[in-house]
Design a protein around this motif. Sequence first.
Motif, PDB file in Angstrom:
ATOM      1  N   ARG A 219     154.603  62.392  47.339  1.00  0.00           N
ATOM      2  CA  ARG A 219     153.547  63.405  47.233  1.00  0.00           C
ATOM      3  C   ARG A 219     152.252  62.942  47.890  1.00  0.00           C
ATOM      4  O   ARG A 219     151.369  63.757  48.163  1.00  0.00           O
ATOM      5  CB  ARG A 219     153.270  63.720  45.763  1.00  0.00           C
ATOM      6  N   LEU A 220     152.117  61.657  48.138  1.00  0.00           N
ATOM      7  CA  LEU A 220     150.867  61.126  48.669  1.00  0.00           C
ATOM      8  C   LEU A 220     150.804  61.188  50.188  1.00  0.00           C
ATOM      9  O   LEU A 220     149.765  60.851  50.773  1.00  0.00           O
ATOM     10  CB  LEU A 220     150.685  59.669  48.216  1.00  0.00           C
TER      11      LEU A 220
ATOM     12  N   PHE B 266     150.548  63.708  52.090  1.00  0.00           N
ATOM     13  CA  PHE B 266     149.548  64.680  52.519  1.00  0.00           C
ATOM     14  C   PHE B 266     148.153  64.047  52.509  1.00  0.00           C
ATOM     15  O   PHE B 266     147.373  64.216  53.452  1.00  0.00           O
ATOM     16  CB  PHE B 266     149.598  65.900  51.600  1.00  0.00           C
ATOM     17  N   ALA B 267     147.845  63.306  51.465  1.00  0.00           N
ATOM     18  CA  ALA B 267     146.543  62.639  51.393  1.00  0.00           C
ATOM     19  C   ALA B 267     146.443  61.526  52.428  1.00  0.00           C
ATOM     20  O   ALA B 267     145.366  61.286  52.995  1.00  0.00           O
ATOM     21  CB  ALA B 267     146.314  62.078  49.990  1.00  0.00           C
ATOM     22  N   MET B 268     147.541  60.819  52.681  1.00  0.00           N
ATOM     23  CA  MET B 268     147.516  59.741  53.660  1.00  0.00           C
ATOM     24  C   MET B 268     147.256  60.267  55.069  1.00  0.00           C
ATOM     25  O   MET B 268     146.540  59.647  55.862  1.00  0.00           O
ATOM     26  CB  MET B 268     148.842  58.979  53.616  1.00  0.00           C
ATOM     27  N   LEU B 269     147.829  61.416  55.381  1.00  0.00           N
ATOM     28  CA  LEU B 269     147.687  61.976  56.720  1.00  0.00           C
ATOM     29  C   LEU B 269     146.335  62.653  56.918  1.00  0.00           C
ATOM     30  O   LEU B 269     145.776  62.636  58.018  1.00  0.00           O
ATOM     31  CB  LEU B 269     148.815  62.980  56.996  1.00  0.00           C
ATOM     32  N   CYS B 270     145.826  63.280  55.856  1.00  0.00           N
ATOM     33  CA  CYS B 270     144.613  64.087  55.986  1.00  0.00           C
ATOM     34  C   CYS B 270     143.394  63.445  55.333  1.00  0.00           C
ATOM     35  O   CYS B 270     142.259  63.844  55.621  1.00  0.00           O
ATOM     36  CB  CYS B 270     144.834  65.467  55.354  1.00  0.00           C
TER      37      CYS B 270
ATOM     38  N   SER C 187     143.432  68.439  50.789  1.00  0.00           N
ATOM     39  CA  SER C 187     144.549  67.520  50.978  1.00  0.00           C
ATOM     40  C   SER C 187     144.605  66.489  49.857  1.00  0.00           C
ATOM     41  O   SER C 187     145.658  66.239  49.270  1.00  0.00           O
ATOM     42  CB  SER C 187     144.410  66.813  52.335  1.00  0.00           C
ATOM     43  N   ILE C 188     143.464  65.876  49.563  1.00  0.00           N
ATOM     44  CA  ILE C 188     143.425  64.847  48.530  1.00  0.00           C
ATOM     45  C   ILE C 188     143.673  65.459  47.162  1.00  0.00           C
ATOM     46  O   ILE C 188     144.383  64.889  46.326  1.00  0.00           O
ATOM     47  CB  ILE C 188     142.070  64.122  48.564  1.00  0.00           C
ATOM     48  N   PHE C 189     143.108  66.627  46.922  1.00  0.00           N
ATOM     49  CA  PHE C 189     143.247  67.279  45.615  1.00  0.00           C
ATOM     50  C   PHE C 189     144.707  67.610  45.319  1.00  0.00           C
ATOM     51  O   PHE C 189     145.236  67.276  44.252  1.00  0.00           O
ATOM     52  CB  PHE C 189     142.395  68.547  45.592  1.00  0.00           C
ATOM     53  N   ILE C 190     145.377  68.246  46.261  1.00  0.00           N
ATOM     54  CA  ILE C 190     146.772  68.648  46.043  1.00  0.00           C
ATOM     55  C   ILE C 190     147.656  67.413  45.873  1.00  0.00           C
ATOM     56  O   ILE C 190     148.482  67.335  44.958  1.00  0.00           O
ATOM     57  CB  ILE C 190     147.268  69.518  47.208  1.00  0.00           C
ATOM     58  N   SER C 191     147.487  66.435  46.764  1.00  0.00           N
ATOM     59  CA  SER C 191     148.339  65.251  46.709  1.00  0.00           C
ATOM     60  C   SER C 191     148.160  64.475  45.409  1.00  0.00           C
ATOM     61  O   SER C 191     149.140  64.056  44.780  1.00  0.00           O
ATOM     62  CB  SER C 191     148.035  64.336  47.896  1.00  0.00           C
ATOM     63  N   SER C 192     146.910  64.265  45.009  1.00  0.00           N
ATOM     64  CA  SER C 192     146.672  63.469  43.807  1.00  0.00           C
ATOM     65  C   SER C 192     147.200  64.172  42.568  1.00  0.00           C
ATOM     66  O   SER C 192     147.795  63.548  41.692  1.00  0.00           O
ATOM     67  CB  SER C 192     145.178  63.181  43.659  1.00  0.00           C
ATOM     68  N   CYS C 193     147.008  65.488  42.494  1.00  0.00           N
ATOM     69  CA  CYS C 193     147.501  66.221  41.320  1.00  0.00           C
ATOM     70  C   CYS C 193     149.023  66.210  41.254  1.00  0.00           C
ATOM     71  O   CYS C 193     149.608  65.973  40.194  1.00  0.00           O
ATOM     72  CB  CYS C 193     146.983  67.657  41.343  1.00  0.00           C
TER      73      CYS C 193
END
Length: 235
Positions: free
Chosen positions: A142-143, A145-149, A186-192
């Motif tokens: 799930r992470l 998305f946050a890693m890329l963005c 990006s960070i919000f969706i991935s972390s949740c």
Amino acid sequence: MAELLMIIVLIWMPETYSPLLLTWKARHLREITSDPRYRSILEVEDVSLQSDFYYLPTPGPADSKGACRFFDCIVSFDRTYIFTDTYHISQRLTNVIWIAMYVGVILGELLVPFLYRSLKKNPLASREIGKASSQKIPPEARLWFAMLCGPALPVSLFWMGWTSYASISIWSPIMATTLFGYAILSIFISSCMYVIDAYDILSASALGFMTFSCYITAGVMSIVGLSFYENMGIQ
């Protein structure tokens, strides 16, 4: 609206926490059978208040959701300094510029189906990410998305700060605002999603603790934010 929804949830939403449901079932079985041996795990274990606090789910990485709210608070403070004081536009137009951040949010949303569709099509690669043996996608996946963005977050903040001069076009900080909205989503969706998958049945408590932590940070920033920008400046 929040209060109305809270009332609706309290009255009509059924309980879904399985250990508590088993406790209710055990109590019912004791009543109809008069057999005291029916006990749930919550009733058998001697759980003290101290252990309750000890096992509270801890928040996720500091640069996940907490950072979202923290930087969101920063951007809220500096908009007046940038667009009203530097570029001398009206407060009404400054509020309209919030649309730029929502454009970035929409751009981020467009990437969500493509990323997770690729994970769904390739469960072997997904398992390799988390070194898991089950068919379920590991939380670490799930992470991505946050890693890329996620790098877009510091880039957008530095871009916004270092180009906020009257001699530079106002469109520069506006575009930085768009990039900021893209990174935040990006960070919000991935972390949740990561916390939900990682904590499983305790995910509601974990998300609640994360939210509590980030609001404490945002509350402190609301006190020191104005003095911070007045003394330090945007750049």
